[in-house]
Scaffold this active site. Structure first.
Site, mmCIF file in Angstrom:
data_model
loop_
_atom_site.group_PDB
_atom_site.id
_atom_site.type_symbol
_atom_site.label_atom_id
_atom_site.label_comp_id
_atom_site.label_asym_id
_atom_site.label_seq_id
_atom_site.Cartn_x
_atom_site.Cartn_y
_atom_site.Cartn_z
ATOM 1 N N TRP A 125 0.847 -1.192 0.000
ATOM 2 C CA TRP A 125 0.000 0.000 0.000
ATOM 3 C C TRP A 125 0.882 1.242 0.000
ATOM 4 C CZ3 TRP A 125 -2.077 2.684 4.824
ATOM 5 C CH2 TRP A 125 -3.002 3.684 4.476
ATOM 6 N N ASP A 206 -1.165 -5.756 9.203
ATOM 7 C CA ASP A 206 -2.174 -4.815 8.719
ATOM 8 C C ASP A 206 -3.396 -5.622 8.291
ATOM 9 O OD1 ASP A 206 -3.633 -2.741 7.695
ATOM 10 O OD2 ASP A 206 -2.192 -2.155 6.162
ATOM 11 N N LYS A 241 -13.668 -0.663 5.759
ATOM 12 C CA LYS A 241 -14.060 -1.393 4.554
ATOM 13 C C LYS A 241 -15.158 -2.406 4.845
ATOM 14 C CE LYS A 241 -9.714 0.159 3.795
ATOM 15 N NZ LYS A 241 -8.876 0.776 4.844
#
Length: 394
Positions: A125, A206, A241
């Site tokens: 990311w 993560d 999300k």
């Protein structure tokens, strides 16, 4: 120092992409860049379970008083039990999204050892490295890209960690890898745990897309060797999300030390870092998640909505994979991935032509958000993909 001495900051590539999409007046533009879920009509919906939880809060919430630097303790407890499984010796605090959790983790790692490095496998990311660097960590890179196989060589990171100094940290994504969608296999997760224990390394996991990859439990099961065996670890969690709460910025940072006393000290340091960083996190989004997870009926409704979103992503991935090769891009490789993202091996000029000539927007790296595709735009996307490659070959 005055403001006049501040140098120019390079534009953030993803924020710039969002602005270009918003300012494009063409009908039928296809946004595959921004990393948010979209339904079959191209909308980013508010889950019905979220609306019901909000209605419940309107009726029952009696105060807006401060919660403190650790945020909503009930939210953290519910998330620990339902997302991570509980009984792992973990403690946690609410954070400002998963990004806030990562930044807190970085600052904690620096406090514990100012010369510590964090190992990051690339591609990753785009905000991972800036976050860790801003926290004061030194960065060690591993190039995981494997163009020949269209995947990632996670074993390269593993080999580097076998020689890493004790106390170093390493960052790994739990599931739905951003930007590629390709995750380590179970054997590699076991090996990551082995080397973390042997070298006394600190994993920073993560966990940003739980439930949108292979499944709710399936997306956390691979990291079980880390959660169960590694004495010191950090888990940055995002609810943005999987609950569709993007603008509410709902996250958490879970942590564990080598023993309960060390875990307690780590917790105190995290509260102190949060206190001087933003004082305390906002309440509303965490209260929504807590309300949903604590209510069996709402929890079941939310899981059904999350499953439907995951099924749509999986269906779009399978549809693309069945198309096989489009020009020089082998879409069949997408079948090996999970979640919202895939990375197409396109040149920068090809990506720019997709934008300029076809109103198709990908991230500069070639990352595409599969949720941006639907029955109404899939054929246009495929035609545009073939056209830009044909022109490149001409």
């Amino acid at each position: 120092m005055s403001f006049e001495n501040l140098g120019a900051i390079p534009a953030d590539p993803m924020l710039s992409l969002i602005q270009r999409v918003a300012s494009d007046p063409r009908d039928g533009k296809i946004d595959l860049g921004v990393g948010v879920y979209q339904d079959a009509e191209g909308r980013t919906p508010v889950f019905d379970s979220v609306k019901q939880a909000e209605s419940h809060l309107v009726r029952t919430q009696s105060t807006k008083a401060y919660l403190g630097a650790g945020g909503d303790a009930g939210y953290v407890e519910q998330l620990t039990a339902h997302a991570l499984g509980g009984n792992l010796g973990l403690r946690g605090i609410q954070t400002i999204g998963g990004t806030g959790a990562l930044r807190l983790a970085g600052e904690l790692l620096v406090r514990g050892a100012p010369e510590r490095r964090i190992w990051i496998g690339l591609p990753t990311w785009t905000n991972h490295e800036p976050l860790m660097r801003a926290a004061g960590l030194r960065i060690a890179h591993c190039d995981l890209d494997d163009p020949a196989r269209g995947g990632l060589r996670h074993e390269v990171l593993l080999d580097a960690l076998r020689d890493a100094p004790a106390g170093d940290a390493f960052l790994v994504q739990a599931s739905g890898h951003n930007p590629t969608g390709i995750d380590p296999d179970p054997a590699l997760w076991q090996a990551f745990a082995d080397v973390a224990v042997a070298r006394r390394l600190v994993p920073l996991v993560d966990l940003a897309y739980q439930g949108l990859g292979a499944g709710w439990r399936e997306d956390v099961a691979p990291i079980a060797p880390l959660l169960e065996r590694v004495p010191r670890l950090l888990v940055a969690y995002s609810c943005d999300k999987n609950f569709g709460l993007y603008r509410e910025r709902v996250g958490a940072l879970f942590h564990r030390g080598a023993n309960p006393e060390e875990t307690a000290r780590v917790h105190d340091h995290l509260l102190a870092i949060a206190r001087v960083g933003y004082s305390m996190p906002p309440d509303h989004g965490a209260a929504i998640v807590r309300t949903i997870l604590a209510d069996p009926r709402l929890r079941a409704q939310w899981r059904a909505e999350l499953d439907a979103a995951r099924d749509r992503l999986a269906s779009m991935r399978a549809t693309l994979a069945c198309r096989g090769r489009v020009g020089e891009v082998d879409l069949a490789a997408l079948a090996a991935g999970h979640g919202m993202f895939a990375q197409l091996p396109l040149s920068a000029p090809a990506i720019q032509r997709l934008q300029a000539e076809h109103a198709v927007y990908l991230a500069p790296s070639g990352r595409m958000n599969l949720a941006g595709l639907n029955a109404g735009n899939l054929e246009r996307f495929l035609a545009a993909l073939e056209a830009v490659q044909r022109r490149s070959a001409a």
